[in-house]
Write a protein that holds these residues in place. Structure first.
Motif, PDB file in Angstrom:
ATOM      1  N   LEU A 186      58.533 -18.359   6.619  1.00  0.00           N
ATOM      2  CA  LEU A 186      58.156 -16.955   6.848  1.00  0.00           C
ATOM      3  C   LEU A 186      58.865 -16.415   8.094  1.00  0.00           C
ATOM      4  CD1 LEU A 186      56.433 -14.413   6.295  1.00  0.00           C
ATOM      5  CD2 LEU A 186      54.563 -15.507   7.594  1.00  0.00           C
ATOM      6  N   GLY A 187      58.976 -17.257   9.104  1.00  0.00           N
ATOM      7  CA  GLY A 187      59.678 -16.849  10.327  1.00  0.00           C
ATOM      8  C   GLY A 187      61.145 -16.584  10.055  1.00  0.00           C
ATOM      9  N   VAL A 188      61.751 -17.418   9.216  1.00  0.00           N
ATOM     10  CA  VAL A 188      63.167 -17.230   8.855  1.00  0.00           C
ATOM     11  C   VAL A 188      63.334 -15.897   8.132  1.00  0.00           C
ATOM     12  CG1 VAL A 188      65.099 -18.129   7.490  1.00  0.00           C
ATOM     13  CG2 VAL A 188      63.594 -19.719   8.708  1.00  0.00           C
ATOM     14  N   GLN A 189      62.417 -15.631   7.229  1.00  0.00           N
ATOM     15  CA  GLN A 189      62.491 -14.382   6.454  1.00  0.00           C
ATOM     16  C   GLN A 189      62.395 -13.154   7.374  1.00  0.00           C
ATOM     17  OE1 GLN A 189      59.547 -14.528   3.277  1.00  0.00           O
ATOM     18  NE2 GLN A 189      59.635 -12.296   3.187  1.00  0.00           N
ATOM     19  N   ALA A 191      63.052 -13.025  10.608  1.00  0.00           N
ATOM     20  CA  ALA A 191      64.249 -12.964  11.472  1.00  0.00           C
ATOM     21  C   ALA A 191      65.431 -12.397  10.689  1.00  0.00           C
ATOM     22  CB  ALA A 191      64.578 -14.359  11.999  1.00  0.00           C
ATOM     23  N   LYS A 192      65.532 -12.801   9.429  1.00  0.00           N
ATOM     24  CA  LYS A 192      66.645 -12.322   8.591  1.00  0.00           C
ATOM     25  C   LYS A 192      66.534 -10.807   8.377  1.00  0.00           C
ATOM     26  CE  LYS A 192      68.749 -13.157   4.085  1.00  0.00           C
ATOM     27  NZ  LYS A 192      68.467 -13.656   2.728  1.00  0.00           N
ATOM     28  N   GLU A 193      65.348 -10.366   7.987  1.00  0.00           N
ATOM     29  CA  GLU A 193      65.149  -8.933   7.705  1.00  0.00           C
ATOM     30  C   GLU A 193      65.409  -8.076   8.937  1.00  0.00           C
ATOM     31  OE1 GLU A 193      61.696  -9.676   4.386  1.00  0.00           O
ATOM     32  OE2 GLU A 193      61.117  -8.744   6.279  1.00  0.00           O
ATOM     33  N   ASN A 194      65.109  -8.626  10.107  1.00  0.00           N
ATOM     34  CA  ASN A 194      65.225  -7.835  11.339  1.00  0.00           C
ATOM     35  C   ASN A 194      66.456  -8.190  12.164  1.00  0.00           C
ATOM     36  OD1 ASN A 194      62.551  -6.183  11.494  1.00  0.00           O
ATOM     37  ND2 ASN A 194      61.995  -8.215  10.757  1.00  0.00           N
ATOM     38  N   ARG A 195      67.324  -9.004  11.586  1.00  0.00           N
ATOM     39  CA  ARG A 195      68.585  -9.395  12.232  1.00  0.00           C
ATOM     40  C   ARG A 195      68.375  -9.947  13.639  1.00  0.00           C
ATOM     41  NH1 ARG A 195      73.234  -6.898   9.720  1.00  0.00           N
ATOM     42  NH2 ARG A 195      72.549  -5.847   7.856  1.00  0.00           N
ATOM     43  N   ILE A 196      67.486 -10.927  13.707  1.00  0.00           N
ATOM     44  CA  ILE A 196      67.215 -11.573  15.003  1.00  0.00           C
ATOM     45  C   ILE A 196      67.778 -12.997  14.937  1.00  0.00           C
ATOM     46  CG2 ILE A 196      65.428 -12.235  16.663  1.00  0.00           C
ATOM     47  CD1 ILE A 196      63.574 -10.179  15.091  1.00  0.00           C
ATOM     48  N   ASP A 197      68.662 -13.335  15.877  1.00  0.00           N
ATOM     49  CA  ASP A 197      69.251 -14.677  15.908  1.00  0.00           C
ATOM     50  C   ASP A 197      68.192 -15.712  16.313  1.00  0.00           C
ATOM     51  OD1 ASP A 197      71.730 -13.514  15.340  1.00  0.00           O
ATOM     52  OD2 ASP A 197      72.220 -13.291  17.472  1.00  0.00           O
ATOM     53  N   ILE A 198      68.386 -16.946  15.847  1.00  0.00           N
ATOM     54  CA  ILE A 198      67.467 -18.042  16.215  1.00  0.00           C
ATOM     55  C   ILE A 198      68.278 -19.171  16.844  1.00  0.00           C
ATOM     56  CG2 ILE A 198      65.775 -19.726  15.369  1.00  0.00           C
ATOM     57  CD1 ILE A 198      65.319 -17.948  12.919  1.00  0.00           C
ATOM     58  N   LEU A 199      67.858 -19.643  17.998  1.00  0.00           N
ATOM     59  CA  LEU A 199      68.525 -20.780  18.644  1.00  0.00           C
ATOM     60  C   LEU A 199      67.579 -21.970  18.585  1.00  0.00           C
ATOM     61  CD1 LEU A 199      69.710 -18.067  19.936  1.00  0.00           C
ATOM     62  CD2 LEU A 199      70.460 -19.531  21.784  1.00  0.00           C
ATOM     63  N   ILE A 200      68.069 -23.093  18.106  1.00  0.00           N
ATOM     64  CA  ILE A 200      67.225 -24.283  17.993  1.00  0.00           C
ATOM     65  C   ILE A 200      67.678 -25.303  19.030  1.00  0.00           C
ATOM     66  CG2 ILE A 200      66.536 -26.180  16.455  1.00  0.00           C
ATOM     67  CD1 ILE A 200      67.022 -23.899  14.207  1.00  0.00           C
ATOM     68  N   VAL A 201      66.815 -25.545  20.011  1.00  0.00           N
ATOM     69  CA  VAL A 201      67.208 -26.402  21.140  1.00  0.00           C
ATOM     70  C   VAL A 201      66.112 -27.411  21.476  1.00  0.00           C
ATOM     71  CG1 VAL A 201      68.705 -24.659  22.197  1.00  0.00           C
ATOM     72  CG2 VAL A 201      66.302 -24.762  22.860  1.00  0.00           C
TER      73      VAL A 201
END
Ligand code: UTP
Length: 226
Positions: A186-189, A191-201
Motif C-alpha cells: 500500500l505504501g508503494v502504491q 508513493a507511486k501515485e504521488n511521485r515520492i521517491d523511496i530510499l531503503i537504507v
C-alpha cells in the motif's frame, strides 16, 4: 526546504539491546539536521508489537484486535523517540493530517500507526502525501534491496537504483508475505501515485541514515518514482 518522512522499523529502534543508547544517538543525529530538512518520523512496533499481537491471538482476538495492540506498540516507540528528542507527548499524532498540521521546519514530529489493516511503512507514505514530502527514507534491518535473499543465495546482488514499478513488482510478487516485505505494498502504491521517491537504507547505520535524510549519496537502494 525539502521535506522527508522516515519510516523507522521497530526492530531498528528497540531490538532489545542498548535501546536507550541507540535512540539517544538517533535523536542527536536528527536534531543536528532538523534545520537542513523538515523531518517527520513514523515508528514501527518491532518485537513488542509481535509479542502483544501474539497474546491477543492466543486470547482469541481476531486480526483486527491483533492490529490494534500492534498499533499501541508503534505509538509507545514513537513516544520514546519523542522523549529522546526533548518532548514527551501524552499522545502522539494519530493520523497523517494531524502530524502534517504539527510539522514545521526545525520541528521533528513523530507518530506510530493509524488504523488496522496496514503497517507503518504505509503510514509513512500517507504522511509523505499529506506533507507533500520529497522522499521517504525506509530505515530497515537490511542495507539495500537485493536480487534475491542474500542469506540463502550467495549470488544475490545489491540493487542501487530501481524504479517504483520495479519495487511494485517485487512487493506484489512477495504478496503472500506482504507485511514483512521490503516495503508495504500500500505504501508503494501511494508513493507511486504521488511521485515520492523511496530510499531503503540500513537504519542502525546512522551515517547512512543521515545521508539518506539530507539527500547525499547512499549505499542502499534508491527507488525513483519520477
Ligand atoms: P509495523 O509497522 O511495525 O509492522 O506495525 P511490521 O512491518 O509487521 O513490523 P516490522 O517492520 O517487521 O518490525 C506493527 C503491527 O501493527 C499493526 C499491524 O498489525 C503491524 O503488523 N499496524 C501498524 C496497523 O494495523 N496499522 C498501522 O497503521 C500500523
Amino acid at each position: 526546504m525539502e521535506k522527508v518522512v522516515v519510516s523507522i522499523g521497530g526492530s531498528i529502534l528497540v531490538p532489545g539491546e542498548n535501546d536507550s543508547d541507540f535512540i539517544g544517538k538517533l535523536a542527536s543525529m536528527l536534531s543536528e539536521i532538523k534545520n537542513e530538512v523538515q523531518i517527520a518520523i513514523v515508528c514501527g512496533g518491532g518485537k513488542t508489537a509481535r509479542y502483544y499481537a501474539n497474546i491477543a491471538k492466543e486470547l482469541g482476538g481476531d486480526t483486527y484486535s491483533q492490529d490494534i495492540v500492534g498499533i499501541g506498540a508503534t505509538r509507545l516507540n514513537a513516544q520514546l523517540l519523542s522523549l529522546a528528542l526533548g518532548e514527551m507527548p501524552d499522545k502522539v499524532p494519530e493520523d497523517p493530517e494531524e502530524l502534517a498540521s504539527n510539522s514545521k521546519p526545525g520541528r521533528i514530529v513523530v507518530m506510530g500507526g493509524t488504523v488496522p489493516g496496514h503497517t507503518t511503512d504505509a503510514v509513512s507514505a500517507m504522511v509523505a502525501k499529506a506533507l507533500g514530502a520529497d522522499r521517504i527514507v525506509n530505515a530497515t534491518s537490511v542495507d539495500a534491496v537485493y536480487t534475491d535473499d542474500p542469506r540463502t543465495n550467495p549470488d544475490a546482488e545489491k540493487i542501487l537504483d530501481m524504479t517504483i514499478q520495479d519495487l511494485e513488482n517485487i512487493v506484489y510478487k512477495e504478496h503472500g508475505a506482504s507485511r514483512s516485505s521490503v516495503f508495504d505494498p500500500l505504501g508503494v502504491q501511494i508513493a507511486k501515485e504521488n511521485r515520492i521517491d523511496i530510499l531503503i537504507v540500513e537504519g542502525r547505520n546512522l551515517d547512512e541514515l543521515r545521508n539518506a535524510i539530507v539527500g547525499n549519496d547512499i549505499k542502499g537502494t534508491f527507488v525513483n518514482s519520477h
